[in-house]
Design a protein around this motif. Structure first.
Motif, PDB file in Angstrom:
ATOM      1  N   LEU B  32     -11.167  13.040   2.844  1.00 44.06           N
ATOM      2  CA  LEU B  32     -10.263  12.167   3.603  1.00 44.06           C
ATOM      3  C   LEU B  32     -11.005  11.358   4.669  1.00 44.06           C
ATOM      4  CD1 LEU B  32      -7.127  14.471   4.026  1.00 44.06           C
ATOM      5  CD2 LEU B  32      -7.306  12.406   2.642  1.00 44.06           C
ATOM      6  N   THR B  33     -12.013  11.965   5.312  1.00 46.27           N
ATOM      7  CA  THR B  33     -12.729  11.207   6.346  1.00 46.27           C
ATOM      8  C   THR B  33     -13.579  10.097   5.707  1.00 46.27           C
ATOM      9  OG1 THR B  33     -14.439  12.922   6.377  1.00 46.27           O
ATOM     10  CG2 THR B  33     -12.798  13.015   8.112  1.00 46.27           C
ATOM     11  N   VAL B  34     -14.132  10.381   4.521  1.00 39.47           N
ATOM     12  CA  VAL B  34     -14.893   9.328   3.829  1.00 39.47           C
ATOM     13  C   VAL B  34     -13.946   8.210   3.385  1.00 39.47           C
ATOM     14  CG1 VAL B  34     -16.242   8.804   1.754  1.00 39.47           C
ATOM     15  CG2 VAL B  34     -16.834  10.793   3.131  1.00 39.47           C
ATOM     16  N   LEU B  35     -12.752   8.586   2.928  1.00 35.45           N
ATOM     17  CA  LEU B  35     -11.780   7.553   2.522  1.00 35.45           C
ATOM     18  C   LEU B  35     -11.351   6.699   3.718  1.00 35.45           C
ATOM     19  CD1 LEU B  35      -9.471   9.329  -0.078  1.00 35.45           C
ATOM     20  CD2 LEU B  35     -11.259   7.648  -0.489  1.00 35.45           C
ATOM     21  N   ARG B  36     -11.258   7.337   4.888  1.00 33.85           N
ATOM     22  CA  ARG B  36     -10.933   6.581   6.114  1.00 33.85           C
ATOM     23  C   ARG B  36     -12.019   5.527   6.368  1.00 33.85           C
ATOM     24  NH1 ARG B  36      -9.044   6.925  11.804  1.00 33.85           N
ATOM     25  NH2 ARG B  36     -10.906   6.749  13.083  1.00 33.85           N
ATOM     26  N   TYR B  37     -13.275   5.951   6.194  1.00 33.32           N
ATOM     27  CA  TYR B  37     -14.389   5.009   6.379  1.00 33.32           C
ATOM     28  C   TYR B  37     -14.370   3.933   5.287  1.00 33.32           C
ATOM     29  CZ  TYR B  37     -19.126   3.395   5.319  1.00 33.32           C
ATOM     30  OH  TYR B  37     -20.200   2.618   4.982  1.00 33.32           O
ATOM     31  N   LYS B  38     -14.175   4.373   4.038  1.00 31.26           N
ATOM     32  CA  LYS B  38     -14.167   3.420   2.901  1.00 31.26           C
ATOM     33  C   LYS B  38     -13.060   2.393   3.047  1.00 31.26           C
ATOM     34  CE  LYS B  38     -17.161   5.184  -0.277  1.00 31.26           C
ATOM     35  NZ  LYS B  38     -18.260   4.345  -0.759  1.00 31.26           N
ATOM     36  N   LYS B 378      -3.944   2.597  -2.878  1.00 29.05           N
ATOM     37  CA  LYS B 378      -3.181   1.343  -2.967  1.00 29.05           C
ATOM     38  C   LYS B 378      -4.080   0.120  -2.863  1.00 29.05           C
ATOM     39  CE  LYS B 378       1.377   2.523  -1.155  1.00 29.05           C
ATOM     40  NZ  LYS B 378       2.128   2.589   0.094  1.00 29.05           N
ATOM     41  N   GLN B 379      -5.111   0.222  -1.998  1.00 29.09           N
ATOM     42  CA  GLN B 379      -5.897  -0.990  -1.685  1.00 29.09           C
ATOM     43  C   GLN B 379      -7.297  -0.961  -2.317  1.00 29.09           C
ATOM     44  OE1 GLN B 379      -6.048  -1.300   2.574  1.00 29.09           O
ATOM     45  NE2 GLN B 379      -3.854  -1.592   2.764  1.00 29.09           N
ATOM     46  N   ARG B 380      -7.492  -0.114  -3.315  1.00 33.19           N
ATOM     47  CA  ARG B 380      -8.843   0.094  -3.864  1.00 33.19           C
ATOM     48  C   ARG B 380      -9.518  -1.228  -4.276  1.00 33.19           C
ATOM     49  NH1 ARG B 380     -10.988   1.725  -8.843  1.00 33.19           N
ATOM     50  NH2 ARG B 380     -12.885   2.967  -8.598  1.00 33.19           N
ATOM     51  N   ASP B 381      -8.767  -2.074  -4.988  1.00 38.99           N
ATOM     52  CA  ASP B 381      -9.372  -3.319  -5.503  1.00 38.99           C
ATOM     53  C   ASP B 381      -9.783  -4.247  -4.367  1.00 38.99           C
ATOM     54  OD1 ASP B 381      -9.025  -2.342  -7.995  1.00 38.99           O
ATOM     55  OD2 ASP B 381      -7.148  -3.407  -8.390  1.00 38.99           O
ATOM     56  N   ILE B 382      -8.887  -4.389  -3.409  1.00 34.53           N
ATOM     57  CA  ILE B 382      -9.166  -5.311  -2.299  1.00 34.53           C
ATOM     58  C   ILE B 382     -10.310  -4.761  -1.426  1.00 34.53           C
ATOM     59  CG2 ILE B 382      -7.532  -4.507  -0.521  1.00 34.53           C
ATOM     60  CD1 ILE B 382      -6.686  -7.417  -0.178  1.00 34.53           C
ATOM     61  N   ILE B 383     -10.367  -3.435  -1.283  1.00 31.77           N
ATOM     62  CA  ILE B 383     -11.446  -2.810  -0.497  1.00 31.77           C
ATOM     63  C   ILE B 383     -12.794  -3.068  -1.182  1.00 31.77           C
ATOM     64  CG2 ILE B 383     -12.451  -0.573   0.195  1.00 31.77           C
ATOM     65  CD1 ILE B 383      -9.514   0.380   0.662  1.00 31.77           C
ATOM     66  N   ILE B 429     -14.080 -11.207  10.804  1.00 31.62           N
ATOM     67  CA  ILE B 429     -12.814 -10.981  11.518  1.00 31.62           C
ATOM     68  C   ILE B 429     -11.798 -10.298  10.596  1.00 31.62           C
ATOM     69  CG2 ILE B 429     -10.884 -12.101  12.724  1.00 31.62           C
ATOM     70  CD1 ILE B 429     -12.894 -14.324  13.510  1.00 31.62           C
ATOM     71  N   ASP B 430     -11.168  -9.273  11.141  1.00 29.45           N
ATOM     72  CA  ASP B 430     -10.153  -8.500  10.422  1.00 29.45           C
ATOM     73  C   ASP B 430      -8.852  -9.293  10.387  1.00 29.45           C
ATOM     74  OD1 ASP B 430      -8.553  -6.496   9.438  1.00 29.45           O
ATOM     75  OD2 ASP B 430      -9.417  -4.930  10.717  1.00 29.45           O
ATOM     76  N   LEU B 431      -8.315  -9.521   9.195  1.00 30.63           N
ATOM     77  CA  LEU B 431      -7.056 -10.274   9.091  1.00 30.63           C
ATOM     78  C   LEU B 431      -5.872  -9.372   8.734  1.00 30.63           C
ATOM     79  CD1 LEU B 431      -8.258 -13.437   7.094  1.00 30.63           C
ATOM     80  CD2 LEU B 431      -8.045 -13.166   9.556  1.00 30.63           C
ATOM     81  N   ARG B 432      -6.123  -8.073   8.644  1.00 35.14           N
ATOM     82  CA  ARG B 432      -5.035  -7.166   8.260  1.00 35.14           C
ATOM     83  C   ARG B 432      -3.981  -7.102   9.369  1.00 35.14           C
ATOM     84  NH1 ARG B 432      -8.608  -2.006   6.872  1.00 35.14           N
ATOM     85  NH2 ARG B 432      -9.716  -2.879   8.670  1.00 35.14           N
ATOM     86  N   SER B 433      -2.725  -7.046   8.947  1.00 33.07           N
ATOM     87  CA  SER B 433      -1.671  -7.065   9.969  1.00 33.07           C
ATOM     88  C   SER B 433      -1.708  -5.763  10.778  1.00 33.07           C
ATOM     89  CB  SER B 433      -0.295  -7.244   9.330  1.00 33.07           C
ATOM     90  OG  SER B 433      -0.013  -6.144   8.525  1.00 33.07           O
ATOM     91  N   LYS B 456     -13.488 -15.383   2.249  1.00 34.23           N
ATOM     92  CA  LYS B 456     -12.225 -14.952   2.858  1.00 34.23           C
ATOM     93  C   LYS B 456     -11.397 -14.195   1.832  1.00 34.23           C
ATOM     94  CE  LYS B 456      -8.241 -16.781   5.340  1.00 34.23           C
ATOM     95  NZ  LYS B 456      -7.474 -17.967   5.698  1.00 34.23           N
ATOM     96  N   ILE B 457     -10.766 -13.125   2.289  1.00 36.55           N
ATOM     97  CA  ILE B 457      -9.748 -12.461   1.474  1.00 36.55           C
ATOM     98  C   ILE B 457      -8.465 -12.551   2.287  1.00 36.55           C
ATOM     99  CG2 ILE B 457      -8.967 -10.325   0.386  1.00 36.55           C
ATOM    100  CD1 ILE B 457     -11.898  -9.444   0.242  1.00 36.55           C
ATOM    101  N   ASP B 458      -7.499 -13.288   1.765  1.00 30.68           N
ATOM    102  CA  ASP B 458      -6.266 -13.505   2.536  1.00 30.68           C
ATOM    103  C   ASP B 458      -5.627 -12.186   2.949  1.00 30.68           C
ATOM    104  OD1 ASP B 458      -6.312 -16.250   2.633  1.00 30.68           O
ATOM    105  OD2 ASP B 458      -5.408 -16.452   0.645  1.00 30.68           O
ATOM    106  N   GLY B 459      -5.295 -12.113   4.223  1.00 31.17           N
ATOM    107  CA  GLY B 459      -4.641 -10.903   4.737  1.00 31.17           C
ATOM    108  C   GLY B 459      -5.576  -9.724   4.862  1.00 31.17           C
TER     109      GLY B 459
END
Lengths: 102, 466
Positions: B32-38, B378-383, B429-433, B456-459
């Motif tokens: 879980l801590t590695v996933l937090r970093y990833k 959920k966000q594997r591809d975008i990550i 710059i982080d664009l995540r809401s 850029k990756i939107d959002g």
């Protein structure tokens, strides 16, 4: 000299009483400073205005007085009595200071 | 029933069961801590700092960082932690920030071994040892602190428990080596070693070893404070501001406050959040650390009082940060040693209560951390796409970044926080809401300063280059 050695060795032999007297005289010292101070109790300003050398001297004097009373041939105190008395004195001093004087 | 279980539970079965529990803990916490970093959820303070520090240690053998105080400096100018070098050989095998998180999880859970050895040494049954091992695995503060990423304090639990075990078996020479390692954890770690020294002297009547360790700890403490004040950025005494009545006296002022105003000290300790923290630390141990009439046992509670309960620095009385690891080791040791002295009927009530308390608090405190698994799934591809873009930034380029991308960008000589005064080639710059409130304003400011968008990756994120 021999008498002094006897006194201190007796004090050391009864370590629990020695410790209890140290705590009792510490609480009494705090109570005296509390009543003598004008600063509010639960603040660092109260700490700042206390002179550490004076504090230590008063503590030593009170400890010596309590020790003399406790280590007379006929012992006046049980171990817990000075602590209970001084704790009561300290709490009363806080109450007086916080509820009456302020 | 207890008799039957004890007969079935051979030492081999005990080792297998506890090994399995520890392995499960390791997989869960490290995973879980590695996933937090990833998932780009670890911040610059402190994971970005340590990631870059290990990068520098790997490359130059020096613990340098640029993101800690906005400029190149040794981390040892802020905190003196030579113990980090013990992890360097393993980091060199797999030089990645994730390695640090995996090693940390291993370090923390490995404390179960000295704890079980202490249990056996104290004459506890295999069943009682199993329960103490399970309590260690479900102790909320041990897992909770790992989620604020990597930190040197995580060394403390295992080092202190080994030290206490070595005291129990009277191997004082090796105990001194472990005590030295404790001193090397951080500038405030001598508090733990000094208390062990006092306990050794008064609790175990080993006056020479105890006095030696106590004096060594005091001398080392004075040395590191002098070093930090002379060559570093100064010791961080501001965490005890609520006890410093005279700035000129510094740390000594704390002792004056303790001496002359015990009523004030009590008001500082008996705050609501500290009472909750106290219960989170004590209930999983069935309040056993405090069930002793021997005053020498109370010596080992000094760090809990001093480091965790006295300071008004919020993180020092939270189970989700790193400040509980030294105190937790002492609480475990005291629990086991107090437990062995209980009457049989009290033992049968307190130990199951401790286990139930530990499991319940562990579940309520750690269940929310499963969000890291969910987020990554959920966000594997975008990550992965973001990782690809971040990897395209040349390794020798200087970068400024918002806090949550710093750990991923830390394997370089110059990485700064976005607010830095330094001129850099790239900006991320982080664009995540919900993460960077002023992202739009930042993009505008950097555009006006001559930066243009390269990826850029939107959002999610934007990378700009000058």
């Amino acid at each position: 000299m021999k008498k002094t050695n006897g006194f201190w060795s007796k004090l050391w032999d009864d370590r629990y009483l020695f410790f209890a007297l140290a705590v009792a005289s510490w609480l009494m010292t705090n109570a005296f400073f509390l009543l003598a101070s004008k600063a509010p109790v639960f603040t660092l300003a109260f700490v700042a205005q206390i002179s550490l050398p004076r504090y230590l001297i008063l503590w030593a004097v009170l400890f010596a007085c309590l020790s003399l009373l406790s280590f007379r041939p006929k012992r006046l105190f049980y171990t817990y009595i000075p602590v209970l008395f001084s704790a009561f004195f300290y709490v009363t001093a806080i109450l007086v200071k916080e509820m009456v004087l302020v | 029933m207890t008799e039957q279980v004890n007969r079935w539970l051979s030492t081999r079965r005990l080792a297998l069961l506890l090994g399995a529990a520890a392995f499960l803990w390791f997989l869960t916490v490290a995973g879980l801590t590695v996933l937090r970093y990833k998932s780009n959820l670890s911040s610059t303070y402190d994971f970005g700092i340590f990631s870059q520090m290990f990068y520098y240690m790997d490359q130059t053998w020096q613990p340098l960082t640029t993101c800690e105080r906005d400029g190149l400096l040794s981390h040892f100018a802020v905190h003196v932690s030579p113990v980090f070098y013990t992890l360097l050989p393993l980091y060199k095998i797999v030089p990645s920030p994730a390695t640090l998180l995996v090693l940390q999880a291993f370090l923390v859970i490995s404390g179960i071994l000295p704890l079980c050895l202490i249990c056996k040494r104290s004459g506890l049954s295999n069943l009682a040892t199993l329960v103490w091992g399970l309590i260690y695995c479900t102790y909320p503060a041990l897992a909770g602190g790992c989620f604020y990423d990597f930190h040197e304090n995580k060394f403390l639990t295992v080092l202190i428990l080994w030290t206490m075990y070595l005291i129990e078996i009277k191997r004082y020479h090796i105990m001194m080596i472990f005590s030295l390692l404790i001193l090397f954890v951080k500038e405030d770690a001598p508090v733990y070693a000094a208390c062990i020294g006092l306990y050794l002297a008064f609790g175990k009547k080993e006056y020479r070893w105890g006095a030696g360790l106590f004096l060594l700890s005091c001398a080392y403490f004075c040395f590191v404070i002098w070093y930090l004040n002379t060559y570093g950025n100064g010791a961080m005494v501001n965490r005890f501001d609520n006890f410093i009545s005279d700035k000129e006296l510094g740390l000594i002022s704390i002792f004056k406050t303790l001496l002359v105003n015990p009523a004030y000290v009590l008001t500082q300790i008996a705050a609501k959040d500290k009472i909750i923290f106290f219960l989170q630390m004590a209930l999983p141990l069935g309040l056993l650390p405090f069930l002793s009439r021997r005053w020498t046992q109370w010596i080992l509670l000094i760090p809990f009082l001093l480091i965790n309960l006295m300071s008004n620095y919020t993180y020092q009385h939270s189970i989700y940060f790193q400040y509980t690891y030294g105190s937790a080791a002492f609480l475990f040791y005291l629990s086991v040693t107090n437990y062995k002295e209980l009457k049989a009927e009290n033992k049968s009530i307190l130990l199951p209560s401790a286990l139930i308390g530990s499991v319940l608090i562990f579940y309520t405190a750690l269940e929310p951390k499963m969000i890291y698994l969910e987020t990554y799934a959920k966000q594997r591809d975008i990550i992965m796409e973001a990782d690809r873009l971040l990897e395209e930034i040349p390794q020798d380029a200087s970068v400024k970044s918002t806090t949550l991308f710093v750990p991923k960008l830390s394997a370089r000589e110059e990485i700064y926080l976005i607010s830095s005064e330094h001129e850099t080639e790239y900006v991320v710059i982080d664009l995540r809401s919900g993460h960077e409130k002023y992202a739009a304003e930042m993009i505008l400011d950097f555009s006006q300063a001559g930066y243009s968008t390269v990826d850029k990756i939107d959002g999610y994120l934007i990378i700009m280059k000058k």
